[in-house]
Design a protein around this motif. Structure first.
Motif, short mmCIF file in Angstrom:
data_model
loop_
_atom_site.label_atom_id
_atom_site.label_comp_id
_atom_site.label_asym_id
_atom_site.label_seq_id
_atom_site.Cartn_x
_atom_site.Cartn_y
_atom_site.Cartn_z
N VAL A 89 35.38 69.99 6.87
CA VAL A 89 35.56 69.62 5.58
C VAL A 89 34.73 68.27 5.15
CG1 VAL A 89 37.38 68.86 3.09
CG2 VAL A 89 37.84 70.92 5.06
N PRO A 90 35.07 67.52 5.68
CA PRO A 90 34.14 65.81 5.54
C PRO A 90 32.80 66.65 6.20
CG PRO A 90 36.27 66.06 7.04
CD PRO A 90 36.31 67.31 7.22
N THR A 378 22.72 64.61 -9.27
CA THR A 378 23.32 65.99 -8.58
C THR A 378 23.98 64.38 -6.80
OG1 THR A 378 23.16 67.50 -8.86
CG2 THR A 378 23.92 67.70 -7.05
N THR A 379 22.97 63.51 -6.25
CA THR A 379 23.30 62.89 -5.15
C THR A 379 24.32 61.89 -5.58
OG1 THR A 379 20.75 63.47 -4.25
CG2 THR A 379 22.15 61.39 -4.15
N LEU A 380 23.90 61.62 -6.56
CA LEU A 380 24.98 60.43 -7.62
C LEU A 380 26.22 61.34 -7.62
CD1 LEU A 380 25.43 57.65 -8.61
CD2 LEU A 380 24.85 58.57 -11.41
N ALA A 381 26.71 62.82 -8.26
CA ALA A 381 27.44 62.84 -8.48
C ALA A 381 27.88 63.71 -7.09
CB ALA A 381 27.45 64.55 -9.38
N LEU A 382 27.24 63.43 -5.84
CA LEU A 382 28.22 63.36 -4.69
C LEU A 382 28.77 62.15 -3.85
CD1 LEU A 382 25.93 66.48 -3.06
CD2 LEU A 382 27.79 66.10 -3.99
N ALA A 383 27.90 60.68 -4.77
CA ALA A 383 28.66 59.63 -4.48
C ALA A 383 29.31 59.16 -5.08
CB ALA A 383 27.60 59.41 -4.28
N VAL A 385 32.40 61.01 -6.42
CA VAL A 385 33.73 61.71 -5.41
C VAL A 385 33.42 61.73 -3.63
CG1 VAL A 385 34.00 63.67 -7.62
CG2 VAL A 385 31.72 64.07 -5.65
N ARG A 386 32.69 61.10 -3.30
CA ARG A 386 32.50 60.46 -1.90
C ARG A 386 32.25 61.57 -0.52
NH1 ARG A 386 32.17 56.39 0.46
NH2 ARG A 386 33.94 56.51 1.68
N LEU A 387 31.62 62.29 -1.41
CA LEU A 387 30.67 63.71 -0.56
C LEU A 387 30.04 62.73 -0.27
CD1 LEU A 387 31.24 66.55 -2.38
CD2 LEU A 387 32.15 66.20 -0.04
#
Length: 549
Positions: A89-90, A378-383, A385-387
């Protein structure tokens, strides 16, 4: 491996079952020859009863051994699957980018399942075989030291020859087996997921040919391993016959003087049973190579160093609260999110995909992030939520995002992806995924808020199926279902990533207006889109076109 307490019963019953195999053959040979001497029947009673007992014991002990050993291995397998999934998962999405989907799926399914062979087909057979063979040699030595030495010598020679041959033929196949499975799974996944594209361009025959090639390669690898097993069995069978023949020739001159005829018969026939038990050791060696190859593939996915661009919770986070902080209500003060000079880089990339982004967002506010494709939205969105890891400052309710566990942070910031995943279940289960305690009335209420109540009623209510990966719903309906989940989960901040992708302009404007309006007024919305915002929607704006590194 299962715990010692769980695996010990299987080993004990395995020893008893194999001991019955050797004892049954030896005692049967003794009984037949002794009966031929026509002694009083009372002299044979113990042997008759013993043969019956050993015959029953062989089957009974084997049955109980299978139950005990498989129960322990399967219980451990469920823990292995859970731990492997937790380790994967991580690593999503950044740390698995270099692996094909077939590799990941084969490792998680086939290779993890293969690990149950370590207790079942490696450790236990090796221990059981060793104990029974040594015990058999010891008992045989009491009857005839010569026979025991002959059997030991032939066991060592035949075992070494069989092991070397198996290693030479099957070692390469053992290494290739997992890779061949992964290649076949990957091509099957590609065939199923790209079926429409392949049909449209007439490429189905080519893909079928590629699948057939992968299947043929897997078959060749499996056949190589089967040939090794067959040759190993043949060598041991020949060794068993040679041992019996040598013992026969060595002891025949002293029958009647140095050894009785019944004991002589038992000594000649015992090698057949001992070699049968000894074969488990070699089978364990072959299985060990297969297990090691599968373990290496699982470790490659779960234990490889994490890229610096993927967040990893340190041991110091163990005492951090795992629940989302309460950022709403009368006591809340300041912005929900504050971002200063934030930058994000993809794993393995030399330049940041997003750089120098700053904004603040409070309850009831909307931020629209626009930009061309590839600008890093989308990269910003992933950051957020700390993905993905970030540089700069990112605070949640005044608290540094790194001071929160990922579970706590994702209880504050919820992401509705561009292509939300819908499970092959009914509408109810796809919503209760966000809050399993929600009642049907609450689910219908949230569907009303996102504009799906009438549609759901026409489809049969909450029992309406959505199909595999949402094949029975449109893109806009999938986005509304994803937003309904976010509302049920009660996120203070909702990130909508390209919710109108693939929707025409008129419907896109209505969808955006409905989605933003459905979010409770005291929540914050981050809308990522490449289209203009419909009129009448007030929002902050942030454009990323010129911020790409």
């Amino acid at each position: 491996m299962p715990s010692r307490r769980r695996r010990t019963p299987g080993i004990v019953f395995g020893v008893l079952a194999d001991a019955c195999v050797v004892g049954l053959l030896a005692l049967s040979a003794w009984l037949i020859v002794r009966a031929g001497e026509q002694p009083p029947i009372l002299h044979l009673t113990f042997a008759v009863v013993g043969v019956r007992a050993l015959a029953i014991g062989r089957a009974a002990f084997r049955y109980v051994e299978r139950i005990a050993s498989h129960d322990a291995a399967l219980a451990q397998l469920s823990e292995l699957r859970s731990e492997t999934f937790a380790a994967l998962v991580p690593r999503v999405p950044g740390a698995l980018g270099s692996h094909r989907r077939g590799d990941v799926l084969a490792a998680f399914v086939d290779d993890v399942d293969q690990l149950q062979d370590e207790p079942l087909r490696v450790r236990q057979p090796f221990i059981v075989s060793t104990v029974v063979v040594l015990a058999s040699l010891a008992v045989l030595a009491i009857a005839s030291a010569t026979a025991a030495l002959i059997l030991l010598a032939v066991l060592l020679v035949a075992g070494a020859a069989a092991a070397l041959l198996a290693a030479r033929i099957a070692a390469r196949g053992d290494r290739e087996l997992s890779a061949a499975r992964a290649a076949l799974v990957d091509r099957l996944l590609e065939r199923s997921s790209a079926a429409e594209v392949l049909a449209a361009f007439g490429a189905e025959p080519l893909q079928r040919h590629r699948i057939a090639e992968a299947e043929a390669h897997l078959t060749r690898v499996q056949l190589a391993r089967s040939r090794a097993a067959g040759l190993t069995g043949a060598i041991l069978t020949v060794g068993s016959g040679i041992a019996s023949l040598i013992i026969l020739l060595a002891l025949a001159p002293i029958v009647g003087s140095g050894i009785s005829a019944p004991v002589f018969a038992a000594a000649v026939i015992v090698p057949a049973a001992v070699f049968e038990v000894f074969a488990q050791c070699l089978q364990a060696l072959v299985a060990r190579r297969t297990v090691a190859a599968s373990a290496a593939r699982v470790a490659e996915l779960t234990e490889a160093p994490m890229p610096a661009e993927v967040p990893v919770e340190s041991s110091s986070m163990e005492d951090a609260p795992d629940e989302a902080p309460n950022l709403l209500g009368a006591d809340a003060a300041g912005p929900l999110i504050a971002v200063e000079h934030l930058g994000v880089t993809h794993p393995g990339a030399s330049a940041p995909a997003v750089s120098d982004v700053s904004f603040t967002l409070g309850a009831g506010e909307t931020l629209v992030i626009t930009g061309e494709s590839g600008s890093g939205k989308t990269t910003l969105a992933l950051a957020l939520v700390r993905l993905l890891e970030y540089t700069g400052a990112y605070r949640i309710g005044g608290v540094d995002a790194r001071a929160l566990t990922t579970h706590a942070l994702r209880g504050v910031v919820g992401l509705c992806e561009q292509e939300p995943h819908l499970f092959d279940a009914d509408l109810r289960q796809n919503l209760k995924f966000a809050r399993d305690s929600a009642s049907d009335a609450e689910l219908m209420d949230v569907l009303e808020r996102v504009g799906l109540a009438d549609w759901a009623a026409q489809r049969g209510g909450l029992d309406a199926p959505v199909g595999e990966r949402g094949v029975l719903v449109s893109g806009g309906q999938a986005q509304r279902i994803a937003l309904a989940r976010a509302i049920l989960a009660d996120f203070p901040v909702v990130v909508l990533d390209e919710p109108t992708a693939g929707v025409d302009r008129d419907r896109a404007d209505r969808l955006l207006t409905d989605l933003i309006g459905a979010v409770p007024a005291d929540r914050a919305v981050i809308l990522i889109t490449h289209t203009a915002l419909p009129g009448g929607v007030g929002a902050q704006r942030l454009r990323l076109d010129e911020r790409v590194g």
